[in-house]
Design a protein around this motif. Structure first.
Motif, PDB file in Angstrom:
ATOM      1  N   VAL A  55       0.878  -1.166   0.000  1.00 37.76           N
ATOM      2  CA  VAL A  55       0.000   0.000   0.000  1.00 37.76           C
ATOM      3  C   VAL A  55       0.916   1.217   0.000  1.00 37.76           C
ATOM      4  CG1 VAL A  55      -1.830   1.258   1.194  1.00 37.76           C
ATOM      5  CG2 VAL A  55      -1.766  -1.248   1.280  1.00 37.76           C
ATOM      6  N   GLY A  56       1.005   1.889  -1.122  1.00 29.29           N
ATOM      7  CA  GLY A  56       1.958   2.979  -1.247  1.00 29.29           C
ATOM      8  C   GLY A  56       1.416   4.135  -2.055  1.00 29.29           C
ATOM      9  N   ASN A  57       2.334   4.958  -2.562  1.00 29.11           N
ATOM     10  CA  ASN A  57       1.950   6.083  -3.397  1.00 29.11           C
ATOM     11  C   ASN A  57       3.140   6.500  -4.235  1.00 29.11           C
ATOM     12  OD1 ASN A  57       3.641   7.580  -1.648  1.00 29.11           O
ATOM     13  ND2 ASN A  57       1.926   8.103  -0.337  1.00 29.11           N
ATOM     14  N   ILE A  58       2.920   7.457  -5.112  1.00 32.41           N
ATOM     15  CA  ILE A  58       4.018   7.938  -5.940  1.00 32.41           C
ATOM     16  C   ILE A  58       4.445   9.344  -5.525  1.00 32.41           C
ATOM     17  CG2 ILE A  58       3.413   6.499  -7.915  1.00 32.41           C
ATOM     18  CD1 ILE A  58       2.187   9.072  -9.194  1.00 32.41           C
ATOM     19  N   SER A  59       3.843   9.880  -4.476  1.00 33.51           N
ATOM     20  CA  SER A  59       4.190  11.228  -4.030  1.00 33.51           C
ATOM     21  C   SER A  59       4.570  11.209  -2.558  1.00 33.51           C
ATOM     22  CB  SER A  59       3.023  12.194  -4.247  1.00 33.51           C
ATOM     23  OG  SER A  59       1.896  11.802  -3.498  1.00 33.51           O
ATOM     24  N   VAL A  60       5.292  12.231  -2.133  1.00 29.75           N
ATOM     25  CA  VAL A  60       5.673  12.343  -0.733  1.00 29.75           C
ATOM     26  C   VAL A  60       4.529  12.999   0.041  1.00 29.75           C
ATOM     27  CG1 VAL A  60       8.111  12.517  -1.290  1.00 29.75           C
ATOM     28  CG2 VAL A  60       6.767  14.598  -1.067  1.00 29.75           C
ATOM     29  N   GLY A  61       4.604  12.877   1.359  1.00 27.72           N
ATOM     30  CA  GLY A  61       3.574  13.510   2.189  1.00 27.72           C
ATOM     31  C   GLY A  61       2.419  12.586   2.468  1.00 27.72           C
ATOM     32  N   GLY A  62       1.531  13.024   3.339  1.00 24.44           N
ATOM     33  CA  GLY A  62       0.402  12.203   3.766  1.00 24.44           C
ATOM     34  C   GLY A  62      -0.634  12.021   2.672  1.00 24.44           C
ATOM     35  N   ASN A  63      -0.927  10.766   2.365  1.00 21.04           N
ATOM     36  CA  ASN A  63      -1.944  10.460   1.363  1.00 21.04           C
ATOM     37  C   ASN A  63      -3.091   9.630   1.929  1.00 21.04           C
ATOM     38  OD1 ASN A  63      -0.849  11.269  -1.566  1.00 21.04           O
ATOM     39  ND2 ASN A  63       0.872  10.596  -0.315  1.00 21.04           N
ATOM     40  N   GLY A  64      -2.956   9.179   3.160  1.00 25.49           N
ATOM     41  CA  GLY A  64      -4.009   8.361   3.747  1.00 25.49           C
ATOM     42  C   GLY A  64      -3.760   6.876   3.653  1.00 25.49           C
ATOM     43  N   LYS A  65      -2.476   6.490   3.538  1.00 25.93           N
ATOM     44  CA  LYS A  65      -2.149   5.070   3.432  1.00 25.93           C
ATOM     45  C   LYS A  65      -2.453   4.301   4.709  1.00 25.93           C
ATOM     46  CE  LYS A  65       2.177   5.452   2.637  1.00 25.93           C
ATOM     47  NZ  LYS A  65       2.224   6.910   2.908  1.00 25.93           N
ATOM     48  N   THR A  66      -2.056   4.872   5.845  1.00 29.45           N
ATOM     49  CA  THR A  66      -2.162   4.125   7.100  1.00 29.45           C
ATOM     50  C   THR A  66      -3.603   3.747   7.444  1.00 29.45           C
ATOM     51  OG1 THR A  66      -0.127   5.116   7.950  1.00 29.45           O
ATOM     52  CG2 THR A  66      -1.629   4.167   9.560  1.00 29.45           C
ATOM     53  N   PRO A  67      -4.591   4.642   7.314  1.00 34.08           N
ATOM     54  CA  PRO A  67      -5.979   4.213   7.552  1.00 34.08           C
ATOM     55  C   PRO A  67      -6.407   3.088   6.617  1.00 34.08           C
ATOM     56  CG  PRO A  67      -5.839   6.605   7.568  1.00 34.08           C
ATOM     57  CD  PRO A  67      -4.504   6.099   7.094  1.00 34.08           C
ATOM     58  N   PHE A  68      -5.906   3.119   5.375  1.00 33.39           N
ATOM     59  CA  PHE A  68      -6.250   2.046   4.445  1.00 33.39           C
ATOM     60  C   PHE A  68      -5.624   0.733   4.891  1.00 33.39           C
ATOM     61  CE2 PHE A  68      -5.665  -0.683   0.805  1.00 33.39           C
ATOM     62  CZ  PHE A  68      -6.878  -0.586   0.130  1.00 33.39           C
ATOM     63  N   VAL A  69      -4.365   0.771   5.323  1.00 30.04           N
ATOM     64  CA  VAL A  69      -3.698  -0.438   5.821  1.00 30.04           C
ATOM     65  C   VAL A  69      -4.480  -1.028   6.987  1.00 30.04           C
ATOM     66  CG1 VAL A  69      -1.638  -1.301   7.010  1.00 30.04           C
ATOM     67  CG2 VAL A  69      -1.390   0.194   5.028  1.00 30.04           C
ATOM     68  N   ILE A  70      -4.905  -0.175   7.910  1.00 33.48           N
ATOM     69  CA  ILE A  70      -5.685  -0.631   9.061  1.00 33.48           C
ATOM     70  C   ILE A  70      -6.997  -1.259   8.605  1.00 33.48           C
ATOM     71  CG2 ILE A  70      -6.983   0.183  11.085  1.00 33.48           C
ATOM     72  CD1 ILE A  70      -4.714   2.279  11.446  1.00 33.48           C
ATOM     73  N   TRP A  71      -7.653  -0.620   7.652  1.00 39.83           N
ATOM     74  CA  TRP A  71      -8.907  -1.163   7.109  1.00 39.83           C
ATOM     75  C   TRP A  71      -8.675  -2.542   6.484  1.00 39.83           C
ATOM     76  CZ3 TRP A  71      -9.928  -2.462   1.992  1.00 39.83           C
ATOM     77  CH2 TRP A  71     -11.257  -2.789   1.692  1.00 39.83           C
ATOM     78  N   LEU A  72      -7.624  -2.683   5.676  1.00 37.85           N
ATOM     79  CA  LEU A  72      -7.355  -3.947   5.000  1.00 37.85           C
ATOM     80  C   LEU A  72      -6.990  -5.041   6.002  1.00 37.85           C
ATOM     81  CD1 LEU A  72      -7.163  -5.397   2.319  1.00 37.85           C
ATOM     82  CD2 LEU A  72      -4.806  -4.577   2.075  1.00 37.85           C
ATOM     83  N   CYS A  73      -6.260  -4.686   7.040  1.00 37.54           N
ATOM     84  CA  CYS A  73      -5.959  -5.658   8.101  1.00 37.54           C
ATOM     85  C   CYS A  73      -7.242  -6.208   8.706  1.00 37.54           C
ATOM     86  CB  CYS A  73      -5.117  -5.009   9.194  1.00 37.54           C
ATOM     87  SG  CYS A  73      -3.378  -4.754   8.773  1.00 37.54           S
ATOM     88  N   HIS A  74      -8.156  -5.322   9.044  1.00 31.24           N
ATOM     89  CA  HIS A  74      -9.425  -5.742   9.640  1.00 31.24           C
ATOM     90  C   HIS A  74     -10.212  -6.644   8.687  1.00 31.24           C
ATOM     91  CE1 HIS A  74      -9.062  -3.561  13.294  1.00 31.24           C
ATOM     92  NE2 HIS A  74      -9.218  -2.358  12.784  1.00 31.24           N
ATOM     93  N   GLU A  75     -10.257  -6.263   7.415  1.00 24.27           N
ATOM     94  CA  GLU A  75     -11.036  -7.041   6.438  1.00 24.27           C
ATOM     95  C   GLU A  75     -10.464  -8.443   6.264  1.00 24.27           C
ATOM     96  OE1 GLU A  75     -13.872  -6.283   4.957  1.00 24.27           O
ATOM     97  OE2 GLU A  75     -13.960  -4.331   5.958  1.00 24.27           O
ATOM     98  N   LEU A  76      -9.157  -8.565   6.172  1.00 17.97           N
ATOM     99  CA  LEU A  76      -8.546  -9.883   5.996  1.00 17.97           C
ATOM    100  C   LEU A  76      -8.677 -10.724   7.263  1.00 17.97           C
ATOM    101  CD1 LEU A  76      -5.356  -9.005   3.911  1.00 17.97           C
ATOM    102  CD2 LEU A  76      -7.418 -10.187   3.133  1.00 17.97           C
ATOM    103  N   LYS A  77      -8.585 -10.087   8.422  1.00 19.14           N
ATOM    104  CA  LYS A  77      -8.772 -10.826   9.674  1.00 19.14           C
ATOM    105  C   LYS A  77     -10.199 -11.351   9.776  1.00 19.14           C
ATOM    106  CE  LYS A  77      -6.959  -9.418  13.556  1.00 19.14           C
ATOM    107  NZ  LYS A  77      -6.571  -8.561  14.700  1.00 19.14           N
ATOM    108  N   GLN A  78     -11.154 -10.571   9.308  1.00 22.60           N
ATOM    109  CA  GLN A  78     -12.544 -11.022   9.324  1.00 22.60           C
ATOM    110  C   GLN A  78     -12.763 -12.216   8.397  1.00 22.60           C
ATOM    111  OE1 GLN A  78     -15.164  -7.732   8.505  1.00 22.60           O
ATOM    112  NE2 GLN A  78     -14.721  -6.702  10.432  1.00 22.60           N
ATOM    113  N   GLN A  79     -11.898 -12.354   7.391  1.00 25.02           N
ATOM    114  CA  GLN A  79     -11.971 -13.511   6.485  1.00 25.02           C
ATOM    115  C   GLN A  79     -11.268 -14.728   7.078  1.00 25.02           C
ATOM    116  OE1 GLN A  79     -13.524 -13.610   3.407  1.00 25.02           O
ATOM    117  NE2 GLN A  79     -14.289 -11.533   3.742  1.00 25.02           N
ATOM    118  N   GLY A  80     -10.681 -14.561   8.257  1.00 18.94           N
ATOM    119  CA  GLY A  80     -10.038 -15.679   8.940  1.00 18.94           C
ATOM    120  C   GLY A  80      -8.544 -15.813   8.682  1.00 18.94           C
ATOM    121  N   PHE A  81      -7.924 -14.796   8.087  1.00 22.31           N
ATOM    122  CA  PHE A  81      -6.506 -14.871   7.762  1.00 22.31           C
ATOM    123  C   PHE A  81      -5.648 -14.219   8.848  1.00 22.31           C
ATOM    124  CE2 PHE A  81      -8.550 -14.793   3.487  1.00 22.31           C
ATOM    125  CZ  PHE A  81      -8.133 -16.034   3.052  1.00 22.31           C
ATOM    126  N   ASN A  82      -4.428 -14.730   8.969  1.00 22.72           N
ATOM    127  CA  ASN A  82      -3.434 -14.113   9.856  1.00 22.72           C
ATOM    128  C   ASN A  82      -2.654 -13.078   9.055  1.00 22.72           C
ATOM    129  OD1 ASN A  82      -4.071 -15.869  12.034  1.00 22.72           O
ATOM    130  ND2 ASN A  82      -2.811 -17.464  11.103  1.00 22.72           N
TER     131      ASN A  82
END
Length: 334
Positions: A55-82
Motif C-alpha cells: 500500500v503505497g503512493n508515488i508522491s511524498v507527504g500524507g496520502n491516507g495510506k495508514t488508515p487504508f492499511v488498518i482497514w485492509l488488516c481488519h477485512e482480511l482478519k474477518q476472512q479468517g486470515f493471519n
C-alpha cells in the motif's frame, strides 16, 4: 505549508520558479530511480513465502495510506486470515533493526504509524529499512498468511503480489514533477502498472473520469487519558495540533465536524513531541490526530483529546479488492 510545498502545489509563483532551477536534479533523480527499478525487478527480488500487498503512493507527504492499511488488516482478519505488517518506521530511531513492535514499544523507536497500526489492529508489525529482513523476522515469530507493506512501492528489492496506490484527492500530483522540483517519487504513468489506484476523497475530475475512492470519516473525539469518547457537540473549544504530512486535511476535518479551535499548530510530519511543545496552551484543552496521540499518551493532560478516523469504503470497491487479494492467496495455497 513550507516554501517548497507551495511550489509543488502551485501555491506560490515565486516558489514554483525557484524550484524549476532544480530541474536537472529531477532528471538525475529519474535516471537513477529508473535504473534502480530495472535492476531490482529483473535480477534481485526474492520470492516471498506468502502473498505481499504493498500500500503505497508515488508522491511524498500524507496520502491516507495508514488508515487504508488498518482497514485492509481488519477485512482480511474477518476472512479468517493471519495478517502481518511491515514498515520502514519513519520517525522512529532504533539502534537495531528489524524491530518487532509490541504494546511496550514506544513510538520514538518504531515510528508513529507502525505503533498506531499495531495498537488498532493487534496484528504483528515489524519495522526497519530492509523490508526483506522485516519479512524474515515476521515469519520467524508468527504464522502469517498475508503480509501488508505500509508504503514501500519504490522499495524494489522487495517482491510484491498486489500494489495499491493511494492518491490524495485534494493535492493530487501537484505540479507533476519528480523530486526535488515536484512531490513525485515516480511519474504518474507508474500508476498504470498498479493493481488499484484509489483516491482518498473524491477528486475534482470531469464526469468522464470514473475513479475508485474512499472517504475518511471522523469518529467521536476520544480523551487520551481516559480513553472515553465524547459527542462532537460536547467537545470543548480546544487548541488543535498535528504532525502529519497534510495538516490541511486535519484542519478541514475539524471544521466539517464543527469542532471549534482556539488555535491550530502544524508540526512537521513524524514530529517528536515533548511537553515543551504544549507550554503555550497551559491547561486549556488540546485536540490532535490519533497518529499524534500515540506519541503524547505518556504525558497527556486530562483535557487532551484525539480525533480518530475510519475508512468508509464503497461495497463494490471493497469486494474487488478482497477478490483480488484472496485470489492471489489461492496461488499460494491459502
Amino acid at each position: 505549508m513550507s516554501f517548497i510545498e507551495k511550489g509543488w502545489y502551485k501555491q506560490s509563483r515565486i516558489a514554483s520558479t525557484v524550484l524549476l532551477l532544480l530541474s536537472p536534479l529531477s532528471l538525475l533523480f529519474y535516471a537513477v530511480s529508473t535504473c534502480r527499478r530495472f535492476y531490482y525487478t529483473k535480477w534481485v527480488q526474492p520470492k516471498n513465502a506468502q502473498p505481499l500487498i504493498v500500500v503505497g503512493n508515488i508522491s511524498v507527504g500524507g496520502n491516507g495510506k495508514t488508515p487504508f492499511v488498518i482497514w485492509l488488516c481488519h477485512e482480511l482478519k474477518q476472512q479468517g486470515f493471519n495478517v502481518g505488517v511491515i514498515s520502514r518506521g519513519y520517525g522512529g530511531e532504533c539502534d537495531n533493526y528489524p524491530l518487532s513492535v509490541t504494546a511496550e514499544t514506544p513510538a520514538s523507536l518504531c515510528g508513529d504509524e507502525p505503533k498506531l497500526i499495531s495498537q488498532i489492529t493487534q496484528c504483528p508489525v515489524v519495522v526497519g529499512p530492509n523490508r526483506n529482513a522485516n519479512i524474515q523476522m515476521l515469519n520467524q515469530a508468527h504464522n502469517i498468511d498475508y503480509i501488508i507493506s505500509d508504503d514501500g512501492m519504490q522499495h524494489y528489492a522487495m517482491a510484491r503480489d498486489v500494489e495499491v496506490a493511494i492518491v490524495d484527492a485534494k493535492r493530487m500530483f501537484g505540479n507533476r514533477w519528480l523530486l526535488p522540483v515536484g512531490p513525485l517519487r515516480e511519474l504518474v504513468s507508474r500508476l498504470k502498472s498498479t493493481d488499484f489506484v484509489i483516491y482518498n476523497g473524491q477528486p475534482d475530475l470531469s464526469p468522464s473520469h470514473d475513479v475508485d475512492s474512499y472517504q475518511l470519516i471522523a469518529q467521536q473525539p476520544i480523551n487520551i487519558q481516559s480513553n472515553q469518547a465524547t459527542d462532537f457537540a460536547a467537545m470543548p473549544h480546544a487548541h488543535a495540533i498535528c504532525g502529519i504530512g497534510n495538516p490541511q486535511r486535519f484542519s478541514n476535518t475539524l471544521k466539517q465536524n464543527r469542532i471549534n479551535t482556539l488555535s491550530f499548530t502544524a508540526f512537521s510530519d513524524h514530529h517528536h513531541y515533548t511537553l515543551a511543545d504544549f507550554d503555550k496552551f497551559g491547561d486549556e484543552p488540546v485536540i490532535m490526530t490519533e497518529k499524534d496521540a500515540v506519541k503524547c499518551a505518556a504525558f497527556a493532560k486530562p483535557n487532551w483529546w484525539y480525533l480518530p478516523v475510519a475508512v468508509e469504503m464503497p461495497e463494490d470497491l471493497k469486494n474487488r479488492i478482497l477478490k483480488k487479494v484472496i485470489n492471489v492467496g489461492k496461488e499460494y495455497g491459502l
